[in-house]
Design a protein around this motif. Structure first.
Motif, PDB file in Angstrom:
ATOM      1  N   CYS A  73       0.843  -1.196   0.000  1.00 16.27           N
ATOM      2  CA  CYS A  73       0.000   0.000   0.000  1.00 16.27           C
ATOM      3  C   CYS A  73       0.874   1.240   0.000  1.00 16.27           C
ATOM      4  CB  CYS A  73      -0.958   0.011   1.186  1.00 16.27           C
ATOM      5  SG  CYS A  73      -0.200   0.328   2.767  1.00 16.27           S
ATOM      6  N   PRO A 167      -6.965  10.245  -5.442  1.00 16.08           N
ATOM      7  CA  PRO A 167      -7.788  10.579  -4.275  1.00 16.08           C
ATOM      8  C   PRO A 167      -7.135  10.441  -2.909  1.00 16.08           C
ATOM      9  CG  PRO A 167      -9.029   9.237  -5.816  1.00 16.08           C
ATOM     10  CD  PRO A 167      -7.639   9.272  -6.317  1.00 16.08           C
ATOM     11  N   LEU A 168      -6.241   9.491  -2.714  1.00 12.28           N
ATOM     12  CA  LEU A 168      -5.719   9.327  -1.358  1.00 12.28           C
ATOM     13  C   LEU A 168      -4.530  10.235  -1.062  1.00 12.28           C
ATOM     14  CD1 LEU A 168      -6.073   5.543  -0.481  1.00 12.28           C
ATOM     15  CD2 LEU A 168      -7.134   7.474   0.637  1.00 12.28           C
ATOM     16  N   LYS A 170      -2.832  13.566   0.127  1.00 10.81           N
ATOM     17  CA  LYS A 170      -3.319  14.462   1.178  1.00 10.81           C
ATOM     18  C   LYS A 170      -3.773  15.804   0.612  1.00 10.81           C
ATOM     19  CE  LYS A 170      -2.983  12.079   4.960  1.00 10.81           C
ATOM     20  NZ  LYS A 170      -4.133  11.831   5.838  1.00 10.81           N
ATOM     21  N   LEU A 174     -11.182  17.397  -0.974  1.00  7.39           N
ATOM     22  CA  LEU A 174     -12.343  16.596  -0.619  1.00  7.39           C
ATOM     23  C   LEU A 174     -13.592  17.260  -1.168  1.00  7.39           C
ATOM     24  CD1 LEU A 174     -11.803  15.598   3.081  1.00  7.39           C
ATOM     25  CD2 LEU A 174     -11.856  14.102   1.121  1.00  7.39           C
TER      26      LEU A 174
ATOM     27  N   GLU B  89     -11.256   4.269   2.562  1.00  2.12           N
ATOM     28  CA  GLU B  89      -9.971   4.540   3.204  1.00  2.12           C
ATOM     29  C   GLU B  89      -9.788   6.050   3.397  1.00  2.12           C
ATOM     30  OE1 GLU B  89      -6.785   2.513   1.217  1.00  2.12           O
ATOM     31  OE2 GLU B  89      -7.597   0.553   1.727  1.00  2.12           O
ATOM     32  N   LYS B  90     -10.254   6.822   2.428  1.00  2.05           N
ATOM     33  CA  LYS B  90     -10.193   8.275   2.559  1.00  2.05           C
ATOM     34  C   LYS B  90     -11.139   8.745   3.655  1.00  2.05           C
ATOM     35  CE  LYS B  90      -8.792  12.285   0.678  1.00  2.05           C
ATOM     36  NZ  LYS B  90      -7.367  12.653   0.639  1.00  2.05           N
ATOM     37  N   GLU B  93      -9.841   8.533   7.133  1.00  7.32           N
ATOM     38  CA  GLU B  93      -8.914   9.563   7.612  1.00  7.32           C
ATOM     39  C   GLU B  93      -9.659  10.753   8.207  1.00  7.32           C
ATOM     40  OE1 GLU B  93      -6.464  10.525   4.269  1.00  7.32           O
ATOM     41  OE2 GLU B  93      -5.621   8.511   4.146  1.00  7.32           O
ATOM     42  N   HIS B 391      -5.333   1.717   6.023  1.00  7.11           N
ATOM     43  CA  HIS B 391      -5.390   0.862   4.837  1.00  7.11           C
ATOM     44  C   HIS B 391      -5.921  -0.497   5.247  1.00  7.11           C
ATOM     45  CE1 HIS B 391      -4.176  -1.407   1.299  1.00  7.11           C
ATOM     46  NE2 HIS B 391      -3.500  -2.218   2.079  1.00  7.11           N
TER      47      HIS B 391
END
Lengths: 188, 431
Positions: A73, A167-168, A170, A174, B89-90, B93, B391
């Motif tokens: 990951c 998307p993941l 930082k 959003l 997963e987002k 957070e 994750h």
């Protein structure tokens, strides 16, 4: 297999001893395991290979019994504090690819954290060693924009093909839907 | 432990990286090439690219398959996923550690308690707290029951996929018995948010032993009916035996875990091999197959229901008294009764549920054996009350990679049996 591992542990001890012998050296020598800096996180062994050492290390660990790549990951450390639990000599970068390997014969796990710079987000693929990383690497590419050299199908996996952005990360904005309560004059 | 050695592993790996059971085309390319007739060296048949799903009665959600067919035979295939992607997963957070369990529980919706369990274990590992014995035994009880309900659901869907439509009803009926118990304990049939960092949400209700014993008395007879309906039935065997075969080496190379890996004869079960909770204090067998085909995967799941019942019986006997959650004021809200009489307790409760609790910096990977294989959770904490990165290593997501390999050179009619035997849950694959 434990025989094969023993020399590398000796290496680690030797590396420690050499630190004691040369105290005038400014940079503390990192503790080594399998030839790369090692750290510990909550009792779990974490290796920190460089991008160049990464594939060769996974291949040699496979010879030592780490037959299965259980997980791969990405992590985006943008905005994380200074304390990243990296051993001396490993420079922090924005991205990290985290690989989990498992050895069934001695029932142990080992984790690899590879630093991937923001300016050049790419890494060699593990596909030729562990075909199991095919989906996870595609996911990391999709979510973080880290591309894996030599991967047979480096395309998005979860997001649509034409999606823009990762998307993941930082700094990925959003999406929010403003909540309109009854009678409120402004959207919050 | 096994006879697997590096030479066979290497040949399995080389086969998987070069053999080409996987169709590697983007969606647009597949669209362009659909229906094309590529000349083959042997001049055999006509090749075409076919689309199956995402809406298909046997795709267990929204799995789409792009198949390269040579007549009725599948030469290459590619699972296309992402139709259920909701960015969990987002989302994770953005939620505090206490809210996180409500998020992860929705991933593998057939085995929600495992998601909560692995998330909670990871958070507890970071916090450095240990759940009291009773809490751990309750967790174990609930996860074994959940394993039963998940496998019963598999029995139902597997039966329906293969035309044993009656099984759909029977499997569902038995699963309902277990879900009724879940409802009595957690208040919900699914997506419980019952296992939380620090323990479980509530103690077992009074009379739980009797209720469970009633379930445990019913199910063995029903499983015997399953055997009668399916296991010994010649049509059932013909549909499954020798279909979708995989070897141990290939399963290891593809990262397959759970019943898929065990069906090859490779007995690897985290409950026994890397025990968590109190699995080292109960007796059970790890079920392994020998042929790695669909029938083995079916029988393993059927046998695992029986093993889980065996574990549950031991848990009923051994359930200790004591706290069901850790008495650490940083993590645990005060008891409900205290809130009515103490201002401090109210503030304490309010702070835990609005701000959450802070988790020390660090990163940790924790894995449990879910009904589908290794379910892992990797959490990076930056010292705040929300995970910096959360994750989930979903077993279905990785197991899905075996599909093209299992389907290579099989008939189109067998795809349904093969997909079903992998038992993918799309909620967890797409997350």
């Amino acid at each position: 297999m434990s025989d094969a591992e023993t020399p590398s542990i000796d290496d680690a001890e030797l590396a420690e001893e050499s630190v004691e012998e040369v105290p005038e050296e400014e940079l503390p020598q990192p503790e080594l395991l399998h030839g790369v800096p090692v750290s510990e996180s909550r009792g779990q062994v974490v290796l920190h290979p460089s991008r160049e050492e990464y594939v060769a290390l996974v291949a040699s660990l496979r010879e030592l019994g780490y037959w299965m790549c259980i997980d791969l990951c990405g992590v985006d450390y943008l905005g994380y504090g200074p304390n990243r639990n990296l051993p001396a000599g490993v420079a922090p970068e924005r991205f990290e690819v985290v690989v989990g390997l498992i050895s069934h014969s001695d029932r142990s796990r080992i984790r690899l954290r590879v630093q991937v710079p923001e300016s050049d987000p790419q890494l060699a693929t593990l596909f030729q060693i562990h075909p199991s990383v095919e989906n996870p690497e595609r996911e990391v590419f999709d979510m973080f924009g880290i591309s894996f050299d030599g991967h047979p199908d480096m395309t998005r996996i979860l997001m649509p093909d034409e999606w823009v952005g990762h998307p993941l990360r930082k700094d990925y904005e959003l999406g929010r839907i403003p909540v309109q309560f009854k009678g409120a004059s402004t959207a919050r | 432990m096994t006879s697997t050695d590096l030479t066979t592993l290497n040949s399995a790996r080389d086969r998987l990286t070069s053999d080409g059971s996987v169709l590697r085309l983007s969606e647009t390319e597949a669209e362009q090439k659909s229906g094309y007739q590529a000349p083959t060296e042997e001049g055999l048949g006509e090749r075409m690219i076919m689309n199956m799903g995402p809406q298909h009665p046997s795709t267990h959600g929204v799995l789409r398959l792009v198949l390269e067919m040579d007549g009725e035979t599948i030469t290459r295939s590619k699972p296309v996923i992402g139709y259920l992607h909701t960015g969990m997963e987002k989302t994770g957070e953005e939620l505090t550690y206490l809210q996180g369990a409500t998020n992860v529980t929705r991933m593998d919706y057939a085995a929600p308690l495992f998601n909560e369990l692995v998330f909670s274990l990871a958070v507890e590992e970071l916090l450095g707290i240990e759940v009291p014995d009773r809490g751990q035994w309750i967790r174990m009880l609930m996860s074994e029951l959940n394993r039963m309900s998940s496998h019963l659901l598999f029995m139902a869907t597997n039966g329906m996929d293969l035309g044993a439509v009656g099984m759909m009803l029977y499997g569902w009926r038995e699963r309902e018995e277990v879900l009724r118990f879940f409802e009595a304990v957690t208040g919900l049939r699914m997506n419980h948010n019952y296992i939380r960092p620090g323990g479980v949400a509530a103690d077992l209700p009074g009379g739980w032993e009797e209720e469970l014993s009633a379930i445990l008395d019913i199910i063995p007879d029903r499983l015997a009916e399953f055997d009668l309906l399916m296991t010994g039935q010649p049509i059932w065997r013909d549909r499954l035996q020798g279909v979708g075969v995989i070897t141990a080496e290939e399963a290891l190379s593809l990262g397959a875990t759970g019943p898929i890996l065990r069906s090859t004869g490779y007995a690897w079960d985290l409950r026994r091999d890397q025990p968590y909770l109190k699995y080292d204090q109960v007796e059970f067998d790890v079920i392994a197959g020998s042929f790695g085909d669909c029938f083995d995967r079916y029988s393993i799941r059927l046998a695992e229901i029986r093993e889980s019942m065996r574990i549950v019986r031991q848990i009923i006997e051994k359930m200790p008294e004591g706290d069901y959650r850790v008495q650490d004021k940083k993590v645990t809200p005060p008891p409900r009764a205290r809130i009515d009489e103490s201002m401090e307790a109210l503030i304490h409760h309010f702070k835990i549920f609005t701000e959450g609790f802070k988790v020390p910096e660090g990163e940790v990977y924790v894995a449990v054996e879910s009904p589908r294989g290794e379910l892992g959770c990797y959490i990076v904490s930056d010292g705040s009350s929300k995970p910096f990165r959360m994750h989930i290593r979903g077993p279905s997501f990785v197991n899905l990679q075996t599909l093209p390999h299992l389907m290579k050179d099989s008939f189109l009619a067998d795809t349904v049996a093969i997909i079903s035997s992998v038992d993918p849950i799309m909620g967890e694959i797409d997350r």
